[in-house]
Design a protein around this motif. Structure first.
Motif, mmCIF file in Angstrom:
data_model
loop_
_atom_site.group_PDB
_atom_site.id
_atom_site.type_symbol
_atom_site.label_atom_id
_atom_site.label_comp_id
_atom_site.label_asym_id
_atom_site.label_seq_id
_atom_site.Cartn_x
_atom_site.Cartn_y
_atom_site.Cartn_z
ATOM 1 N N ILE A 171 0.835 -1.208 0.000
ATOM 2 C CA ILE A 171 0.000 0.000 0.000
ATOM 3 C C ILE A 171 0.869 1.257 0.000
ATOM 4 C CG2 ILE A 171 -1.663 1.346 1.346
ATOM 5 C CD1 ILE A 171 -2.766 -1.354 2.388
ATOM 6 N N MET A 172 1.866 1.278 0.872
ATOM 7 C CA MET A 172 2.684 2.473 1.053
ATOM 8 C C MET A 172 3.598 2.771 -0.135
ATOM 9 S SD MET A 172 1.712 3.818 3.822
ATOM 10 C CE MET A 172 1.159 3.604 5.506
ATOM 11 N N THR A 173 3.977 1.753 -0.900
ATOM 12 C CA THR A 173 4.909 1.968 -2.007
ATOM 13 C C THR A 173 4.215 2.098 -3.358
ATOM 14 O OG1 THR A 173 5.260 -0.435 -2.217
ATOM 15 C CG2 THR A 173 6.813 0.808 -0.841
ATOM 16 N N ARG A 174 2.900 1.911 -3.383
ATOM 17 C CA ARG A 174 2.188 2.095 -4.652
ATOM 18 C C ARG A 174 2.220 3.559 -5.071
ATOM 19 N NH1 ARG A 174 -1.277 4.345 -7.315
ATOM 20 N NH2 ARG A 174 -1.658 5.693 -5.507
ATOM 21 N N THR A 175 2.411 3.794 -6.338
ATOM 22 C CA THR A 175 2.398 5.159 -6.848
ATOM 23 C C THR A 175 1.892 5.150 -8.282
ATOM 24 O OG1 THR A 175 3.737 7.169 -7.139
ATOM 25 C CG2 THR A 175 4.784 5.073 -7.716
ATOM 26 N N SER A 176 1.481 6.279 -8.766
ATOM 27 C CA SER A 176 0.969 6.378 -10.136
ATOM 28 C C SER A 176 2.122 6.331 -11.134
ATOM 29 C CB SER A 176 0.172 7.670 -10.314
ATOM 30 O OG SER A 176 -0.982 7.666 -9.492
ATOM 31 N N ILE A 177 2.044 5.401 -12.072
ATOM 32 C CA ILE A 177 3.066 5.233 -13.106
ATOM 33 C C ILE A 177 2.438 5.547 -14.457
ATOM 34 C CG2 ILE A 177 4.651 3.615 -14.228
ATOM 35 C CD1 ILE A 177 5.451 4.246 -11.372
ATOM 36 N N ARG A 178 3.101 6.391 -15.239
ATOM 37 C CA ARG A 178 2.546 6.841 -16.515
ATOM 38 C C ARG A 178 3.415 6.493 -17.725
ATOM 39 N NH1 ARG A 178 1.264 10.391 -12.495
ATOM 40 N NH2 ARG A 178 -0.914 11.105 -12.403
ATOM 41 N N GLN A 179 4.623 6.005 -17.483
ATOM 42 C CA GLN A 179 5.534 5.677 -18.572
ATOM 43 C C GLN A 179 5.803 4.173 -18.566
ATOM 44 O OE1 GLN A 179 6.328 8.046 -20.734
ATOM 45 N NE2 GLN A 179 5.266 9.584 -19.498
ATOM 46 N N TYR A 180 5.644 3.538 -19.740
ATOM 47 C CA TYR A 180 5.737 2.087 -19.819
ATOM 48 C C TYR A 180 6.674 1.648 -20.947
ATOM 49 C CZ TYR A 180 1.398 3.052 -17.311
ATOM 50 O OH TYR A 180 0.475 3.540 -16.437
ATOM 51 N N THR A 181 7.030 0.371 -20.900
ATOM 52 C CA THR A 181 7.964 -0.183 -21.887
ATOM 53 C C THR A 181 7.277 -0.646 -23.167
ATOM 54 O OG1 THR A 181 7.756 -2.436 -21.005
ATOM 55 C CG2 THR A 181 9.433 -1.003 -20.009
ATOM 56 N N GLY A 182 5.964 -0.833 -23.126
ATOM 57 C CA GLY A 182 5.247 -1.351 -24.288
ATOM 58 C C GLY A 182 5.060 -2.851 -24.254
ATOM 59 N N GLU A 183 5.634 -3.525 -23.256
ATOM 60 C CA GLU A 183 5.523 -4.976 -23.143
ATOM 61 C C GLU A 183 4.089 -5.382 -22.822
ATOM 62 O OE1 GLU A 183 7.405 -8.610 -20.406
ATOM 63 O OE2 GLU A 183 8.217 -6.562 -20.279
ATOM 64 N N ALA A 184 3.649 -6.478 -23.424
ATOM 65 C CA ALA A 184 2.284 -6.963 -23.216
ATOM 66 C C ALA A 184 2.121 -7.521 -21.803
ATOM 67 C CB ALA A 184 1.948 -8.033 -24.248
ATOM 68 N N MET A 205 -21.911 3.254 -17.005
ATOM 69 C CA MET A 205 -21.196 4.526 -16.880
ATOM 70 C C MET A 205 -19.716 4.285 -16.591
ATOM 71 S SD MET A 205 -21.378 7.853 -16.884
ATOM 72 C CE MET A 205 -23.156 8.171 -16.700
ATOM 73 N N PRO A 206 -18.806 4.761 -17.436
ATOM 74 C CA PRO A 206 -17.375 4.590 -17.159
ATOM 75 C C PRO A 206 -16.909 5.524 -16.050
ATOM 76 C CG PRO A 206 -17.676 5.895 -19.156
ATOM 77 C CD PRO A 206 -19.044 5.459 -18.711
ATOM 78 N N LEU A 207 -16.325 4.952 -15.007
ATOM 79 C CA LEU A 207 -15.795 5.753 -13.909
ATOM 80 C C LEU A 207 -14.383 6.227 -14.214
ATOM 81 C CD1 LEU A 207 -16.108 6.783 -10.916
ATOM 82 C CD2 LEU A 207 -14.923 4.675 -10.253
ATOM 83 N N ASN A 208 -13.573 5.309 -14.748
ATOM 84 C CA ASN A 208 -12.173 5.647 -15.011
ATOM 85 C C ASN A 208 -11.576 4.703 -16.035
ATOM 86 O OD1 ASN A 208 -11.297 3.231 -13.678
ATOM 87 N ND2 ASN A 208 -11.467 4.262 -11.719
ATOM 88 N N VAL A 209 -10.391 5.066 -16.487
ATOM 89 C CA VAL A 209 -9.547 4.180 -17.284
ATOM 90 C C VAL A 209 -8.294 3.940 -16.459
ATOM 91 C CG1 VAL A 209 -8.191 3.903 -19.385
ATOM 92 C CG2 VAL A 209 -10.409 5.075 -19.486
ATOM 93 N N ILE A 210 -8.057 2.689 -16.068
ATOM 94 C CA ILE A 210 -6.836 2.355 -15.347
ATOM 95 C C ILE A 210 -5.821 1.862 -16.368
ATOM 96 C CG2 ILE A 210 -5.761 0.902 -13.591
ATOM 97 C CD1 ILE A 210 -8.372 0.859 -12.099
ATOM 98 N N THR A 211 -4.810 2.667 -16.598
ATOM 99 C CA THR A 211 -3.742 2.318 -17.526
ATOM 100 C C THR A 211 -2.741 1.418 -16.816
ATOM 101 O OG1 THR A 211 -4.027 4.478 -18.562
ATOM 102 C CG2 THR A 211 -2.028 3.276 -19.088
ATOM 103 N N ILE A 212 -2.314 0.330 -17.478
ATOM 104 C CA ILE A 212 -1.448 -0.657 -16.842
ATOM 105 C C ILE A 212 -0.300 -1.021 -17.782
ATOM 106 C CG2 ILE A 212 -1.334 -2.941 -15.754
ATOM 107 C CD1 ILE A 212 -4.434 -2.719 -15.480
ATOM 108 N N GLY A 213 0.891 -1.141 -17.236
ATOM 109 C CA GLY A 213 2.023 -1.533 -18.068
ATOM 110 C C GLY A 213 3.251 -1.839 -17.238
ATOM 111 N N HIS A 214 4.274 -2.335 -17.909
ATOM 112 C CA HIS A 214 5.554 -2.556 -17.253
ATOM 113 C C HIS A 214 6.268 -1.205 -17.157
ATOM 114 C CE1 HIS A 214 5.429 -6.990 -17.365
ATOM 115 N NE2 HIS A 214 4.687 -6.791 -18.443
#
Length: 206
Positions: A41-54, A175-184
């Motif tokens: 919980i404490m180390t989670r942070t928002s990440i916006r840059q990814y490698t493109g890996e599936a 109704m869409p609440l959000n888009v959660i972007t996920i990546g490496h």
């Protein structure tokens, strides 16, 4: 951080039951589990840059399961999830959401509220709380897997809602609440912000 399925459920009821069970059998093991959960919980942070890996289908399914383990008012479970892995759809979402950061993302999970499952009348708005709890579980589970993720808000923005609904072909009742972007993560050493502020805490009364 080690990948642990138990962490993927975040702070869900399922996790609390597991901790309780461990504490009865082995207090030291329960303590270690609790430390792992708090660290996640404490180390989670928002990440916006990814490698493109599936990202694998099994992993994405686990993230959604973590979302569905969230608390929900009257157990209504008014959520629906659109898991997006197709590059064309990810690019289309990126085009209609200025902060989606989907160009190199491996996937996205769009957390939605299904009004046909939501409570009625003035209690209908509880879908927002329920789906927000599910979203946080997904973010924590993604972090437990060593993935980066970020919550990109859709509701209640009047411009983003119809655009996202159109891209995904959502029915009127969803109704869409959000888009959660996920990546490496492109930078796996990205550090979380320290948000602890004791002045925001009050005991027993204001």
């Amino acid at each position: 951080m080690k990948i642990r399925t138990i962490l993927a459920a975040g702070v869900s009821a399922m996790m609390l039951m597991a901790i309780s069970s461990c504490s009865q059998k082995n207090p030291e093991a329960a303590s270690d589990t609790a430390k792992d959960v708090i660290e996640n919980i404490m180390t989670r942070t928002s990440i916006r840059q990814y490698t493109g890996e599936a990202i694998g289908r099994d992993t994405l399914e686990t993230l959604v399961k973590a979302g569905m383990a969230a608390p929900t008012a009257v157990n209504a479970q008014p959520w629906a999830f659109v898991v997006v892995t197709d590059r064309a759809v990810l690019d289309s979402l990126d085009a209609v959401h200025p902060y989606a950061h989907l160009k190199k993302a491996g996937a996205a999970i769009v957390v939605c509220g299904d009004m046909e499952k939501a409570l009625e009348g003035e209690n209908q708005a509880y879908w927002i709380q329920d789906c927000s709890a599910a979203s946080e579980n997904i973010l924590l589970a993604a972090h437990a897997y060593g993935l980066g993720a970020v919550w990109c808000g859709v509701y209640p923005n009047p411009e983003r809602i119809p655009s996202v609904k159109q891209v995904l072909g959502l029915p009127d009742s969803v109704m869409p609440l959000n888009v959660i972007t996920i990546g490496h993560p492109e930078n796996p050493d990205h550090q979380p912000k320290d948000k602890w502020n004791p002045e925001s805490v009050h005991y027993n009364h204001w």
